[in-house]
Enzyme design. Structure first.
Site: not given
Length: 379
Positions: A75-77, A80
């Site tokens: 999710s955070d990759c 970003e």
């Protein structure tokens, strides 16, 4: 021992650090290559076959921790990677290359929206939903909370930032869904705040790391120091922990102990200093009292080595509630990202974000020569 690497994660943060330097003319070729890598690293398709019957989530439009071939969305990759592509889309294509097609950006937004849990938070890989008692089956003695996926403050805050930047550039696309996502995600972050004003970090050491993300996420969602108690408490938590040399330093023991633990001797860590600095800047600390920021920036600048790098120090990244032996710590970093590289772009990003304020920049330069380097005492 081998690992799938962390190329996409490292590259997205490195590119954002370089973009913060405002040196596009000088490093255009580097930005273009990084932009191409990020675009090529996006997952273009969902898993093969009847993946839903095998309890797999969609992956089209996501980014992984490493590259496209890895295939497992994070999710955070994803957030970003999306932020990088959106920022590059606002820059001259003759310098940074052709921008990503809107349809592929829409794919990223689609998977980000699909990953939110009912409580507003986001886990790393898939929507959290498994029963908590399954953690009792964990066979691993040195790492906790790994049987099921848990929502984390860091992932949730990263997604808030990515979707808000997307909304700014594409205000007509799924507006109501994005607005609701942001509202519930911000509420989740506030609900996760600890009694001392901090947040517990699941992917870094530990309360400093999560507090940086939480303050960024809340500020991005429209909350401020003046209208949100959670931000005021988070700021106070960080300010109260600043060391005498202007930095911050937290022991990895904070993770298994689930209680803030300073580094031995109350010494600073440059990456932790960068995290705290960026969190405070996002909360408007420069307008209230920039002195703590001046001290932190001086420490970072004076710690830079002759080759432009920053010294590798103590452990910064750690899995939730992990109790590693020294051997396991060594394996972790030799099979994953280069720790010295990570140190470098986190410190660089903090420095240039801080210096984007002209007054803060000028004040920091005035004091740099007056501040002895913490490396002077190192033989």
């Amino acid at each position: 021992m081998q690992s799938f690497g962390s190329q996409a994660w490292d590259t997205s943060f490195a590119l954002q650090a370089l973009l913060a330097c405002n040196m596009t003319a000088e490093i255009g070729a580097i930005l273009k290559k990084g932009h191409e890598f990020i675009k090529e690293s996006q997952v273009k398709d969902n898993p093969f076959g009847d993946f839903k019957s095998m309890y797999h989530h969609i992956s089209k439009g996501s980014w992984t921790f490493s590259d496209q071939d890895h295939g497992w969305q994070v999710s955070d990759c994803t957030s970003e990677g999306l932020k990088c592509c959106l920022r590059f889309s606002m820059m001259p294509p003759e310098i940074v290359g052709v921008k990503m097609e809107p349809e592929r950006l829409f794919d990223s937004v689609n998977i980000l929206l699909s990953l939110q849990s009912k409580n507003g938070g986001l886990a790393a890989w898939e929507p959290a939903g498994a029963l908590e008692w399954l953690e009792m089956l964990n066979p691993v003695e040195f790492v906790g909370d790994v049987v099921i996926d848990h929502e984390t403050v860091e992932c949730t805050a990263s997604e808030i930032q990515g979707l808000l930047l997307f909304k700014k550039l594409y205000p007509e696309h799924r507006t109501r869904e994005i607005d609701n996502f942001i509202k519930t995600a911000a509420k989740y972050i506030e609900n996760e705040q600890m009694p001392d004003g901090s947040w517990y970090g699941s992917w870094g050491v530990c309360f400093t790391y999560a507090s940086w993300f939480a303050l960024l996420g809340l500020a991005a969602s429209g909350k401020s120091y003046h209208n949100r108690l959670a931000i005021r408490r988070g700021v106070d938590f960080l300010l109260n922990l600043q060391t005498d040399d202007g930095g911050w330093g937290e022991s990895y023991l904070s993770c298994p102990n689930e209680k803030y633990t300073p580094l031995e001797g109350n010494r600073s860590n440059l990456v932790h200093t960068g995290w705290a600095l960026m969190g405070l800047i996002s909360s408007g600390q420069a307008e209230r009292n920039p002195t703590p920021l001046h001290k932190a920036v001086k420490l970072l600048i004076n710690s830079q080595m002759e080759d432009g790098d920053f010294p590798q120090q103590s452990l910064e990244s750690l899995r939730r509630t992990a109790c590693y032996t020294l051997q396991l710590i060594g394996i972790y970093f030799h099979c994953g990202l280069s720790q010295s590289t990570y140190d470098g772009f986190q410190c660089l990003d903090a420095c240039f974000i801080a210096m984007s304020s002209k007054k803060l920049y000028e004040k920091s330069l005035d004091d740099v020569q007056k501040c002895p380097s913490p490396l002077d005492s190192v033989n």
